[in-house]
Scaffold this motif. Sequence first.
Motif, PDB file in Angstrom:
ATOM      1  N   SER A  84      18.650  15.062  59.359  1.00 15.38           N
ATOM      2  CA  SER A  84      18.940  16.034  60.416  1.00 15.38           C
ATOM      3  C   SER A  84      18.216  15.644  61.689  1.00 15.38           C
ATOM      4  CB  SER A  84      18.457  17.416  59.967  1.00 15.38           C
ATOM      5  OG  SER A  84      18.362  18.285  61.078  1.00 15.38           O
ATOM      6  N   PRO A  85      18.857  15.835  62.858  1.00 17.32           N
ATOM      7  CA  PRO A  85      18.123  15.570  64.098  1.00 17.32           C
ATOM      8  C   PRO A  85      16.979  16.570  64.296  1.00 17.32           C
ATOM      9  CG  PRO A  85      20.349  16.362  64.576  1.00 17.32           C
ATOM     10  CD  PRO A  85      20.243  16.236  63.092  1.00 17.32           C
ATOM     11  N   ALA A  86      16.959  17.655  63.496  1.00 18.13           N
ATOM     12  CA  ALA A  86      15.897  18.667  63.604  1.00 18.13           C
ATOM     13  C   ALA A  86      14.751  18.412  62.624  1.00 18.13           C
ATOM     14  CB  ALA A  86      16.486  20.057  63.368  1.00 18.13           C
ATOM     15  N   GLY A 109      25.013  16.063  55.765  1.00 17.35           N
ATOM     16  CA  GLY A 109      25.887  17.019  56.426  1.00 17.35           C
ATOM     17  C   GLY A 109      26.885  16.347  57.346  1.00 17.35           C
ATOM     18  N   ARG A 110      27.857  17.130  57.765  1.00 16.88           N
ATOM     19  CA  ARG A 110      28.856  16.750  58.798  1.00 16.88           C
ATOM     20  C   ARG A 110      29.081  17.979  59.666  1.00 16.88           C
ATOM     21  NH1 ARG A 110      30.983  11.717  60.457  1.00 16.88           N
ATOM     22  NH2 ARG A 110      29.441  10.487  59.335  1.00 16.88           N
ATOM     23  N   TYR A 111      30.087  17.947  60.513  1.00 18.08           N
ATOM     24  CA  TYR A 111      30.376  19.046  61.451  1.00 18.08           C
ATOM     25  C   TYR A 111      29.113  19.329  62.270  1.00 18.08           C
ATOM     26  CZ  TYR A 111      34.098  19.247  57.996  1.00 18.08           C
ATOM     27  OH  TYR A 111      35.109  18.895  57.142  1.00 18.08           O
ATOM     28  N   GLU A 112      28.726  20.639  62.418  1.00 16.18           N
ATOM     29  CA  GLU A 112      27.514  20.954  63.194  1.00 16.18           C
ATOM     30  C   GLU A 112      26.302  21.107  62.280  1.00 16.18           C
ATOM     31  OE1 GLU A 112      28.052  21.033  66.675  1.00 16.18           O
ATOM     32  OE2 GLU A 112      30.022  20.413  65.924  1.00 16.18           O
ATOM     33  N   ILE A 131      14.543  15.212  57.467  1.00 16.52           N
ATOM     34  CA  ILE A 131      14.049  13.996  58.121  1.00 16.52           C
ATOM     35  C   ILE A 131      15.081  13.474  59.117  1.00 16.52           C
ATOM     36  CG2 ILE A 131      13.084  11.709  57.768  1.00 16.52           C
ATOM     37  CD1 ILE A 131      12.241  12.438  55.003  1.00 16.52           C
ATOM     38  N   SER A 132      14.601  13.134  60.305  1.00 14.91           N
ATOM     39  CA  SER A 132      15.438  12.570  61.369  1.00 14.91           C
ATOM     40  C   SER A 132      15.249  11.065  61.429  1.00 14.91           C
ATOM     41  CB  SER A 132      15.035  13.191  62.714  1.00 14.91           C
ATOM     42  OG  SER A 132      15.651  12.484  63.778  1.00 14.91           O
ATOM     43  N   LEU A 133      16.349  10.333  61.578  1.00 15.18           N
ATOM     44  CA  LEU A 133      16.245   8.879  61.755  1.00 15.18           C
ATOM     45  C   LEU A 133      15.702   8.555  63.136  1.00 15.18           C
ATOM     46  CD1 LEU A 133      16.877   6.130  60.421  1.00 15.18           C
ATOM     47  CD2 LEU A 133      19.090   6.199  61.573  1.00 15.18           C
ATOM     48  N   GLY A 134      15.932   9.402  64.107  1.00 15.14           N
ATOM     49  CA  GLY A 134      15.481   9.147  65.475  1.00 15.14           C
ATOM     50  C   GLY A 134      16.035  10.213  66.391  1.00 15.14           C
ATOM     51  N   GLY A 140      26.972  12.682  61.644  1.00 21.80           N
ATOM     52  CA  GLY A 140      26.718  13.204  60.314  1.00 21.80           C
ATOM     53  C   GLY A 140      25.525  12.487  59.722  1.00 21.80           C
ATOM     54  N   GLY A 141      25.155  12.865  58.499  1.00 22.53           N
ATOM     55  CA  GLY A 141      23.927  12.352  57.910  1.00 22.53           C
ATOM     56  C   GLY A 141      24.039  11.008  57.219  1.00 22.53           C
ATOM     57  N   GLU A 142      25.253  10.466  57.035  1.00 20.77           N
ATOM     58  CA  GLU A 142      25.423   9.286  56.187  1.00 20.77           C
ATOM     59  C   GLU A 142      24.721   8.049  56.732  1.00 20.77           C
ATOM     60  OE1 GLU A 142      27.839  11.395  56.995  1.00 20.77           O
ATOM     61  OE2 GLU A 142      28.439  12.236  55.042  1.00 20.77           O
TER      62      GLU A 142
HETATM   63  C1  JFE Z   1      24.132  15.830  60.499  1.00 19.54           C
HETATM   64  C2  JFE Z   1      25.465  17.259  64.532  1.00 19.54           C
HETATM   65  C3  JFE Z   1      25.804  18.780  66.355  1.00 19.54           C
HETATM   66  C4  JFE Z   1      24.130  17.592  64.516  1.00 19.54           C
HETATM   67  C5  JFE Z   1      21.647  19.289  66.528  1.00 19.54           C
HETATM   68  C6  JFE Z   1      25.090  16.795  60.125  1.00 19.54           C
HETATM   69  N1  JFE Z   1      18.625  11.331  63.378  1.00 19.54           N
HETATM   70  C7  JFE Z   1      19.788  11.983  63.242  1.00 19.54           C
HETATM   71  N2  JFE Z   1      20.647  12.106  64.250  1.00 19.54           N
HETATM   72  N3  JFE Z   1      21.690  12.811  63.852  1.00 19.54           N
HETATM   73  C8  JFE Z   1      21.538  13.156  62.566  1.00 19.54           C
HETATM   74  C9  JFE Z   1      20.334  12.648  62.147  1.00 19.54           C
HETATM   75  C10 JFE Z   1      22.468  14.029  61.832  1.00 19.54           C
HETATM   76  C11 JFE Z   1      22.253  14.316  60.481  1.00 19.54           C
HETATM   77  C12 JFE Z   1      23.083  15.212  59.794  1.00 19.54           C
HETATM   78  C13 JFE Z   1      24.342  15.518  61.845  1.00 19.54           C
HETATM   79  C14 JFE Z   1      23.544  14.615  62.527  1.00 19.54           C
HETATM   80  N4  JFE Z   1      25.423  16.276  62.271  1.00 19.54           N
HETATM   81  C15 JFE Z   1      26.006  16.240  63.584  1.00 19.54           C
HETATM   82  C16 JFE Z   1      26.302  17.851  65.452  1.00 19.54           C
HETATM   83  C17 JFE Z   1      24.478  19.138  66.331  1.00 19.54           C
HETATM   84  C18 JFE Z   1      23.646  18.538  65.429  1.00 19.54           C
HETATM   85  O1  JFE Z   1      22.298  18.856  65.351  1.00 19.54           O
HETATM   86  C19 JFE Z   1      25.870  17.044  61.239  1.00 19.54           C
END
Ligand code: JFE
Length: 229
Positions: A84-86, A109-112, A131-134, A140-142
Amino acid sequence: MRIDAVTIFPDYFSALDLSLLGKAREKSLIEFKAYDLRDYTHDKHRTVDDSPYGGGAGMLMKPEPWGEAFDEILTPETTVIFTSPAGELFKQATAEELASQKHIVFACGRYEGIDQRVVDYAKTQCKVRMISLGDYVLNGGEVAAIAMIEAIARLIPGVIGNAESLVEESHSAGLLEYPSYTKPASWRGLDVPEVLTSGNHAAIAAWRHEQAVERTKAVRPDLLDPESR
Ligand code: JFE
């Protein structure tokens, strides 16, 4: 070690059949399976998304398929990772911590994103990390999960052919890599630095360290600031 992923795009994870990771799986150093979240739906359209309470753009992943998948896949010994970006930032230290786990499940995850109760429910079953990659937003999370799996898997003994490279990495930890060169010694008017062909191993080590420090100062000064760690 076992690593699983839950995703609506299991095909992303075919990247893990390739190269070193594929070999590690053949040698049974790592077991991996990608679970299709849609297999845990019951409606004709195999629905995994719905609109968010409180309004807002886009769709969220609904909790029920995640609950059914988790009930099949999680054990009390599992660590679930929500990419997750969070989340907390993924670092080499994170990869090192995770490399000693028995079973990791990446929830992609996907979508929002995913209904928060999925995270809260997973926490009642086992260890959970977000955990965020960056600091950028992927679709999405893949892709984040695949990067993390590669960083974790290469730390497992036997996965990397040359264990010496791991020792060198930990020695230079916290600095960027020094520049490296191979043959030919002269190429298109560009020469390999003389010290590297000198045979003077102490001078080579000193030059490489100085190059690593200069590079780090120039592009990643945060890595040299003890306050930032
Ligand atoms: C998901 C999405 C709109 C996320 C604010 C599931 N490092 C990192 N960057 N992005 C991801 C991880 C990530 C991981 C899982 C993801 C992005 N989204 C897209 C769309 C707002 C979002 O978060 C959905």
